[in-house]
Structure formats: C-alpha cells, structure tokens
Design a protein around this motif. Structure first.
Motif, PDB file in Angstrom:
ATOM      1  N   GLY A  13       3.391 -12.164  10.425  1.00 34.26           N
ATOM      2  CA  GLY A  13       1.395 -11.906  10.471  1.00 34.26           C
ATOM      3  C   GLY A  13       1.945 -10.356  11.845  1.00 34.26           C
ATOM      4  O   GLY A  13       3.539 -10.605  11.545  1.00 34.26           O
ATOM      5  N   PRO A  14       1.378 -10.043  12.077  1.00 35.08           N
ATOM      6  CA  PRO A  14       1.206  -8.792  13.562  1.00 35.08           C
ATOM      7  C   PRO A  14       2.086  -9.537  14.396  1.00 35.08           C
ATOM      8  O   PRO A  14       1.775 -10.623  14.816  1.00 35.08           O
ATOM      9  N   GLY A  15       3.270  -8.837  15.058  1.00 34.12           N
ATOM     10  CA  GLY A  15       3.586  -9.668  16.472  1.00 34.12           C
ATOM     11  C   GLY A  15       4.643  -9.273  16.912  1.00 34.12           C
ATOM     12  O   GLY A  15       5.583  -8.342  15.941  1.00 34.12           O
ATOM     13  N   PRO A  16       4.648  -8.746  17.690  1.00 36.36           N
ATOM     14  CA  PRO A  16       6.230  -8.279  18.508  1.00 36.36           C
ATOM     15  C   PRO A  16       7.735  -8.593  17.894  1.00 36.36           C
ATOM     16  O   PRO A  16       9.259  -8.033  17.217  1.00 36.36           O
ATOM     17  N   ASP A  17       7.919 -10.176  17.553  1.00 31.32           N
ATOM     18  CA  ASP A  17       9.143 -10.282  16.698  1.00 31.32           C
ATOM     19  C   ASP A  17       9.224 -10.458  15.251  1.00 31.32           C
ATOM     20  O   ASP A  17       9.610 -10.440  14.610  1.00 31.32           O
ATOM     21  N   ARG A  31       0.705  -9.302   2.520  1.00 30.70           N
ATOM     22  CA  ARG A  31      -0.644 -10.125   2.432  1.00 30.70           C
ATOM     23  C   ARG A  31      -1.876  -9.500   2.776  1.00 30.70           C
ATOM     24  O   ARG A  31      -3.246  -9.656   2.842  1.00 30.70           O
ATOM     25  N   SER A  32      -2.146  -8.734   4.041  1.00 29.18           N
ATOM     26  CA  SER A  32      -2.957  -8.388   4.817  1.00 29.18           C
ATOM     27  C   SER A  32      -3.737  -7.381   3.542  1.00 29.18           C
ATOM     28  O   SER A  32      -4.891  -7.069   3.927  1.00 29.18           O
ATOM     29  N   ARG A  33      -3.040  -6.673   2.797  1.00 26.25           N
ATOM     30  CA  ARG A  33      -3.778  -6.383   1.807  1.00 26.25           C
ATOM     31  C   ARG A  33      -4.501  -7.385   0.254  1.00 26.25           C
ATOM     32  O   ARG A  33      -4.446  -6.563  -1.235  1.00 26.25           O
ATOM     33  N   LEU A 175      -4.363 -12.368  15.148  1.00 32.45           N
ATOM     34  CA  LEU A 175      -4.904 -12.739  14.136  1.00 32.45           C
ATOM     35  C   LEU A 175      -5.100 -13.903  14.320  1.00 32.45           C
ATOM     36  O   LEU A 175      -6.691 -13.873  13.637  1.00 32.45           O
ATOM     37  N   LEU A 176      -4.697 -14.819  14.927  1.00 32.67           N
ATOM     38  CA  LEU A 176      -5.767 -16.313  15.508  1.00 32.67           C
ATOM     39  C   LEU A 176      -6.573 -16.376  16.234  1.00 32.67           C
ATOM     40  O   LEU A 176      -7.778 -16.468  15.803  1.00 32.67           O
ATOM     41  N   LEU A 177      -6.583 -15.820  16.830  1.00 35.97           N
ATOM     42  CA  LEU A 177      -8.231 -14.668  18.032  1.00 35.97           C
ATOM     43  C   LEU A 177      -9.181 -14.507  17.248  1.00 35.97           C
ATOM     44  O   LEU A 177     -10.298 -14.949  17.537  1.00 35.97           O
ATOM     45  N   SER A 178      -9.210 -13.878  15.906  1.00 38.57           N
ATOM     46  CA  SER A 178      -9.872 -13.118  14.801  1.00 38.57           C
ATOM     47  C   SER A 178     -10.712 -14.674  14.458  1.00 38.57           C
ATOM     48  O   SER A 178     -11.308 -14.287  14.613  1.00 38.57           O
ATOM     49  N   ALA A 202     -17.951  -9.342  16.774  1.00 38.12           N
ATOM     50  CA  ALA A 202     -17.473  -7.883  16.789  1.00 38.12           C
ATOM     51  C   ALA A 202     -16.505  -8.232  17.424  1.00 38.12           C
ATOM     52  O   ALA A 202     -15.027  -7.832  17.053  1.00 38.12           O
ATOM     53  N   GLU A 203     -15.330  -9.412  18.631  1.00 31.79           N
ATOM     54  CA  GLU A 203     -14.736  -8.978  18.628  1.00 31.79           C
ATOM     55  C   GLU A 203     -13.748  -9.640  17.181  1.00 31.79           C
ATOM     56  O   GLU A 203     -12.691  -8.974  17.254  1.00 31.79           O
ATOM     57  N   SER A 204     -14.060 -10.769  16.625  1.00 31.97           N
ATOM     58  CA  SER A 204     -13.246 -10.992  15.128  1.00 31.97           C
ATOM     59  C   SER A 204     -13.167  -9.489  14.316  1.00 31.97           C
ATOM     60  O   SER A 204     -12.181  -9.452  14.034  1.00 31.97           O
ATOM     61  N   LEU A 205     -14.441  -8.632  14.437  1.00 35.95           N
ATOM     62  CA  LEU A 205     -14.422  -8.053  13.496  1.00 35.95           C
ATOM     63  C   LEU A 205     -13.670  -6.819  14.088  1.00 35.95           C
ATOM     64  O   LEU A 205     -12.392  -5.752  13.473  1.00 35.95           O
ATOM     65  N   ARG A 206     -13.515  -6.587  15.877  1.00 35.96           N
ATOM     66  CA  ARG A 206     -12.477  -5.657  16.215  1.00 35.96           C
ATOM     67  C   ARG A 206     -11.400  -5.962  16.007  1.00 35.96           C
ATOM     68  O   ARG A 206     -10.122  -4.948  15.760  1.00 35.96           O
ATOM     69  N   LEU A 207     -10.698  -7.224  16.309  1.00 37.14           N
ATOM     70  CA  LEU A 207      -8.998  -7.822  16.043  1.00 37.14           C
ATOM     71  C   LEU A 207      -8.524  -7.142  14.351  1.00 37.14           C
ATOM     72  O   LEU A 207      -7.805  -7.021  14.581  1.00 37.14           O
ATOM     73  N   ARG A 208      -9.796  -7.479  13.696  1.00 41.48           N
ATOM     74  CA  ARG A 208      -8.719  -7.505  12.193  1.00 41.48           C
ATOM     75  C   ARG A 208      -8.793  -5.706  12.202  1.00 41.48           C
ATOM     76  O   ARG A 208      -8.094  -5.357  11.509  1.00 41.48           O
ATOM     77  N   GLU A 209      -9.940  -5.013  12.228  1.00 42.74           N
ATOM     78  CA  GLU A 209      -9.751  -3.920  12.238  1.00 42.74           C
ATOM     79  C   GLU A 209      -8.263  -2.822  12.813  1.00 42.74           C
ATOM     80  O   GLU A 209      -7.368  -2.396  12.232  1.00 42.74           O
ATOM     81  N   GLU A 210      -8.449  -3.636  14.197  1.00 45.24           N
ATOM     82  CA  GLU A 210      -7.163  -3.470  14.983  1.00 45.24           C
ATOM     83  C   GLU A 210      -5.899  -3.707  13.995  1.00 45.24           C
ATOM     84  O   GLU A 210      -4.223  -2.837  14.386  1.00 45.24           O
ATOM     85  N   LEU A 211      -5.979  -5.203  13.369  1.00 43.12           N
ATOM     86  CA  LEU A 211      -4.024  -5.306  13.217  1.00 43.12           C
ATOM     87  C   LEU A 211      -4.114  -4.652  12.230  1.00 43.12           C
ATOM     88  O   LEU A 211      -3.099  -4.874  11.065  1.00 43.12           O
ATOM     89  N   GLY A 212      -5.116  -4.492  11.212  1.00 45.21           N
ATOM     90  CA  GLY A 212      -5.228  -4.172   9.489  1.00 45.21           C
ATOM     91  C   GLY A 212      -4.962  -4.781   8.431  1.00 45.21           C
ATOM     92  O   GLY A 212      -4.368  -4.318   7.738  1.00 45.21           O
ATOM     93  N   TYR A 213      -5.746  -5.879   9.224  1.00 46.72           N
ATOM     94  CA  TYR A 213      -6.293  -7.269   8.541  1.00 46.72           C
ATOM     95  C   TYR A 213      -7.230  -6.696   7.110  1.00 46.72           C
ATOM     96  O   TYR A 213      -8.023  -7.635   7.325  1.00 46.72           O
ATOM     97  N   LEU A 214      -7.530  -6.113   6.428  1.00 46.84           N
ATOM     98  CA  LEU A 214      -8.379  -5.706   5.443  1.00 46.84           C
ATOM     99  C   LEU A 214      -8.659  -6.943   4.835  1.00 46.84           C
ATOM    100  O   LEU A 214     -10.100  -6.813   4.772  1.00 46.84           O
ATOM    101  N   ILE A 215      -7.877  -7.633   4.145  1.00 48.70           N
ATOM    102  CA  ILE A 215      -8.557  -8.734   3.219  1.00 48.70           C
ATOM    103  C   ILE A 215      -9.538  -9.535   4.794  1.00 48.70           C
ATOM    104  O   ILE A 215     -10.956 -10.002   3.833  1.00 48.70           O
ATOM    105  N   GLY A 216      -9.746  -9.658   5.686  1.00 45.32           N
ATOM    106  CA  GLY A 216     -10.353  -9.969   6.705  1.00 45.32           C
ATOM    107  C   GLY A 216     -11.676  -9.538   7.083  1.00 45.32           C
ATOM    108  O   GLY A 216     -12.381  -9.765   8.216  1.00 45.32           O
TER     109      GLY A 216
END
Length: 275
Positions: A13-17, A31-33, A175-178, A202-216
């Motif tokens: 998933g997304p993240g510094p690592d 996978r995000s698409r 992502l898990l927070l969403s 609203a928080e879930s939607l915001r996080l998914r939009e910021e991460l580009g998790y399109l399917i979510g």
C-alpha cells in the motif's frame, strides 16, 4: 527476506517504505485501480521463493474477491503457496490472517460457509503475531468484521475496530484508517448518532481521495450519501455511480445497489459497509 521486509505490513500500500521499492509502488498503483491480476503478476516471480512476496500476492488476490466476489480459487491457491513458504511466527501469523479474511469473505458472499475457519484462523493469527507487529492492527480490523457481520456482536466489533483504529494511527497506516473510520462510522449510524457517522464517513472519503485509492472512493461516497441530506445525498450517489461505471462495475455489490436493474447479483448479500 531481509529484516526490514519482515517488519512491513503484508498488503502493499502507500507509505514511506514503498518509495525505494518500484515493484511495491507499481503494485499499489495497480490494486488501487482494481487491476488485481496485473498486480499479482508483478509479484508472482518473487512469490515463488520469498514469503513476503507470496503473502503480498495472496493479499492482493483476496482483496479482489472482496471487491468482485470472484477469483476465489486463485486466492486459495496463492494462500496455500504462501503458507508453504512462511518460516517465522510473524509470517505464519500474517498467513493465518489472510486465511481468516478469505474464509470471512467466502462466508459473507455465500460462496461457502467457512465461519468456523475464519474465527479459528484469526485466533491463530492473534496467537502468532508478536507484540508490536505491524499486522496486528489489520488483524484487529478483520476480527471486527467477523464480529460485526458473522457473529452480529456489536460490542465485540466496536472494541476490535477501536483497537484497529488506534493501531493504524500509531503505525501511520492511512489506508487502514480509511477503513476503521468507515466501520466506526457505520456503527455510529446504527446507534442513531448521525453527526458522528457523518464525520467518520467524511474522514474515510478524505483519506481515500488523498491516497488515490480509486476503488475505495465510490463506497465511501455512497456511505456518506446515506447520512447526508438532499441534495448532497443525490450528488454523492451520482458520483459514486460514475466511478463504479468507470471501473467496470467494481465493487460488484455496490454496482448492484446503485444500478440494481443493470447489475443483478442474487448470490451476493445485501450491500453493506464491506470496504
């Protein structure tokens, strides 16, 4: 597998690592698409010998099952292969967590009743994962799903989702927070607390939009629409429908909810907060 790899969460998933790992970056983009087969193919060469890649490939294919209600045999085959490669308790615990999630999804979508397997596998995962494991938050979330949707234990689900939310926050797992925001909001809605539900969705939607998790994003839009007044509710549902069509009818259960005449799916349970 290096020590740094063993400390990662299983699902790419997304993240510094990810920033120094082109394969994991590519897997996340796919996978995000909703391109799960392509993501699994990228992981396939390493998955022959590397437990971390085999577990990641399994997680990608199980995610496809949850969004499409298909691909069960591929996910099961990938899981068995991963289980044959794991060598330590962290990896065994992660594999058991994936088995529990696959069994949960199979039960929920009425492919086969595997509720006992889901509970047993998630319990085994809890016993195996060491304290501080990055996979414990995901395990707590999945135990919450079983409690909520299979055991109908609202109190147990609330406790598990709250632990998962705290763990995801500590790990910086956006992502898990969403997901945890979404499910805690769903429970608030059921308890008659629309303001708290609206905030969580609203928080879930915001996080998914910021991460580009399109399917979510479409499920998040639809969930928020259910607690918003008109005309915002209709606007959000229309946007969700547009995204589902763009992705070729994914998630399948949401396509059935938004376009029931165009996408009948009698084998899939009534749409709920699955993702």
């Amino acid at each position: 597998m290096s020590r740094s790899e063993s400390s990662r969460s299983v699902l790419p998933g997304p993240g510094p690592d990810r920033q120094d790992d082109p394969v994991r970056r590519a897997v996340w983009r796919l996978r995000s698409r909703g391109c799960w087969e392509d993501a699994a193919a990228l992981l396939a060469p390493a998955a022959v010998t590397e437990p971390s890649a085999a577990l990641a490939r399994t997680a990608v294919l199980v995610e496809r099952c949850v969004f499409t209600a298909s691909g069960w045999e591929d996910a099961e085959d990938a899981l068995r292969s991963a289980e044959a490669l794991v060598t330590d308790d962290e990896e065994r615990g992660a594999a058991a967590c994936e088995r529990g999630h696959l069994a949960y999804a199979s039960t929920l979508f009425r492919v086969r009743d595997r509720v006992d397997e889901a509970r047993s596998a998630l319990g085994r995962s809890a016993a195996l994962l060491p304290p501080g494991s990055p996979n414990r938050a995901l395990l707590d979330f999945r135990r919450g799903l079983v409690a909520q949707h299979l055991a109908h234990d609202a109190q147990g689900a609330q406790a598990a989702f709250t632990r998962a939310h705290a763990g995801a926050t500590a790990n910086g797992d956006q992502l898990l927070l969403s997901f945890t925001w979404r499910h805690l909001a769903s429970m608030a809605e059921q308890e008659g607390n629309p303001a708290e539900a609206r905030h969580g969705f609203a928080e879930s939607l915001r996080l998914r939009e910021e991460l580009g998790y399109l399917i979510g994003i479409a499920p998040a839009l639809s969930a928020l629409a259910d607690v918003e007044p008109e005309p915002d509710a209709s606007r959000l549902r229309a946007e969700a429908g547009r995204l589902v069509r763009l992705l070729g009818g994914v998630p399948s259960w949401l396509a059935d909810k938004l376009h029931p005449a165009a996408a009948p799916a009698p084998h899939i349970p009534a749409p709920t907060d699955l993702t």
